[in-house]
Scaffold this motif. Structure first.
Motif, PDB file in Angstrom:
ATOM      1  N   UNK A 123       0.823  -1.207   0.000  1.00  8.89           N
ATOM      2  CA  UNK A 123       0.000   0.000   0.000  1.00  8.89           C
ATOM      3  C   UNK A 123       0.858   1.258   0.000  1.00  8.89           C
ATOM      4  N   UNK A 124       1.996   1.211   0.672  1.00 11.88           N
ATOM      5  CA  UNK A 124       2.898   2.362   0.671  1.00 11.88           C
ATOM      6  C   UNK A 124       3.624   2.485  -0.668  1.00 11.88           C
ATOM      7  N   UNK A 145       1.826   4.710  -3.031  1.00 10.99           N
ATOM      8  CA  UNK A 145       1.947   6.130  -2.669  1.00 10.99           C
ATOM      9  C   UNK A 145       3.311   6.671  -3.078  1.00 10.99           C
ATOM     10  N   UNK A 146       4.356   5.895  -2.806  1.00  9.95           N
ATOM     11  CA  UNK A 146       5.706   6.332  -3.146  1.00  9.95           C
ATOM     12  C   UNK A 146       5.877   6.484  -4.656  1.00  9.95           C
ATOM     13  N   UNK A 147       5.300   5.571  -5.432  1.00  9.48           N
ATOM     14  CA  UNK A 147       5.371   5.690  -6.894  1.00  9.48           C
ATOM     15  C   UNK A 147       4.710   6.979  -7.349  1.00  9.48           C
ATOM     16  N   UNK A 148       3.566   7.288  -6.755  1.00  7.88           N
ATOM     17  CA  UNK A 148       2.864   8.518  -7.121  1.00  7.88           C
ATOM     18  C   UNK A 148       3.715   9.744  -6.794  1.00  7.88           C
ATOM     19  N   UNK A 179       7.982  -8.018  -5.748  1.00  3.87           N
ATOM     20  CA  UNK A 179       7.409  -8.502  -4.495  1.00  3.87           C
ATOM     21  C   UNK A 179       7.873  -7.691  -3.296  1.00  3.87           C
ATOM     22  N   UNK A 180       9.050  -7.099  -3.379  1.00  8.35           N
ATOM     23  CA  UNK A 180       9.577  -6.327  -2.249  1.00  8.35           C
ATOM     24  C   UNK A 180       9.142  -4.863  -2.278  1.00  8.35           C
ATOM     25  N   UNK A 181       8.732  -4.375  -3.434  1.00  6.13           N
ATOM     26  CA  UNK A 181       8.374  -2.969  -3.591  1.00  6.13           C
ATOM     27  C   UNK A 181       8.396  -2.611  -5.061  1.00  6.13           C
ATOM     28  N   UNK A 194      -5.375  -0.579  -7.736  1.00  9.38           N
ATOM     29  CA  UNK A 194      -4.346  -0.297  -6.732  1.00  9.38           C
ATOM     30  C   UNK A 194      -4.209   1.207  -6.464  1.00  9.38           C
ATOM     31  N   UNK A 195      -5.350   1.871  -6.376  1.00  3.71           N
ATOM     32  CA  UNK A 195      -5.443   3.302  -6.059  1.00  3.71           C
ATOM     33  C   UNK A 195      -5.096   4.231  -7.221  1.00  3.71           C
TER      34      UNK A 195
END
Length: 280
Positions: free
Chosen positions: A13-14, A17-20, A34-36, A269-270
């Motif tokens: 979920x974070x 946000x970080x990609x945005x 899988x890790x981010x 995914x938001x």
């Protein structure tokens, strides 16, 4: 020119946000894992302090704090990097997105071959997939289409597969415009796709388009909204993406202020892709 790979470890979920947030900096290519995720930008555009400030802002995230490490990737090694992670993809149960070394999917109606050259848009990011799903619902037959922020050219290629007569694919990065042209040729649609370097000013002198595709980011969409309205034929649709679900109201307010009419939107995914039309 060399590139920066930012390898981010973060809860799912974070990570969205970080990609945005990183997308508001110079990062324009993202590969989730899988890790981010990994984010990419050019070495000269990399703002280390601003990037770290974004990571630091979420150090108290309940599900776990993010970490980030950066490294330089030379341009000649880029293909090796994405080949290790690029898996074939199916979008909307109709569209196969693959690299040339993957097998074709003759059971699906649409096949797109992509060779990303540090360009955003392999279909694996939610915004690209959402755009294609929305494209599948819009009439492209015989239409003159504008693809703003074209990245790899995947949406332009999809537009031709859906019947577009001509697509102008525009991006601000030189290697991206080159990549879009290369991918158009790879998919045998080079006679219908024109790749052009530039921003919204590159459209000066162009007649209005029948359909506009704009998968960029929130700030660019807001800044260029009036131009999108000007360059769209009355009755034509425009499909937006590149922004987070919480920003949909900003896009909708700006679009409706210019005269666009909201039609629908999709969320994954938001991330959001929304369709508007220009009144007749």
């Amino acid at each position: 020119m060399d590139f920066i790979e930012l390898r981010v470890t973060a809860p799912a979920d974070l990570a969205d946000i970080l990609i945005a947030e990183l997308g508001q900096l110079s990062f324009d290519t993202f590969e989730e894992n899988e890790q981010g995720f990994c984010a990419y930008t050019t070495e000269d555009a990399f703002d280390k302090e601003a990037t770290q400030a974004i990571i630091d802002k979420y150090q108290h995230w309940p599900e776990g704090m993010p970490t980030a490490e950066s490294r330089v990737i030379t341009r000649q090694n880029w293909n090796t990097e994405w080949e290790k992670n690029f898996e074939p993809l199916v979008i909307g149960e109709k569209v196969s997105v693959r690299a040339p070394f993957h097998e074709a999917r003759p059971d699906l109606p649409y096949d797109i071959v992509i060779m990303p050259r540090m360009s955003f848009g392999t279909g694996h990011h939610n915004t690209t997939a959402l755009m294609i799903e929305n494209q599948l619902t819009v009439d492209h037959q015989g239409k003159r289409v504008l693809d703003m922020g074209c990245g790899t050219g995947i949406l332009a290629i999809m537009a031709v597969h859906l019947g577009a007569s001509h697509v102008l694919a525009v991006d601000v990065e030189p290697w991206t415009a080159e990549n879009a042209a290369d991918n158009a040729q790879e998919n045998n649609v080079q006679d219908k796709v024109e790749a052009r370097l530039g921003d919204i000013t590159a459209l000066e002198g162009e007649a209005p388009f029948d359909l506009i595709l704009a998968n960029i980011n929130r700030n660019v969409l807001l800044d260029d909204m009036a131009a999108y309205y000007r360059y769209l034929q009355p009755g034509g649709p425009i499909i937006f993406s590149g922004f987070y679900e919480e920003d949909l109201h900003l896009i909708r307010e700006a679009a409706e202020r210019e005269g666009f009419r909201y039609q629908s939107h999709r969320v994954q995914n938001h991330w959001v892709s929304a369709i508007f039309t220009k009144p007749e």
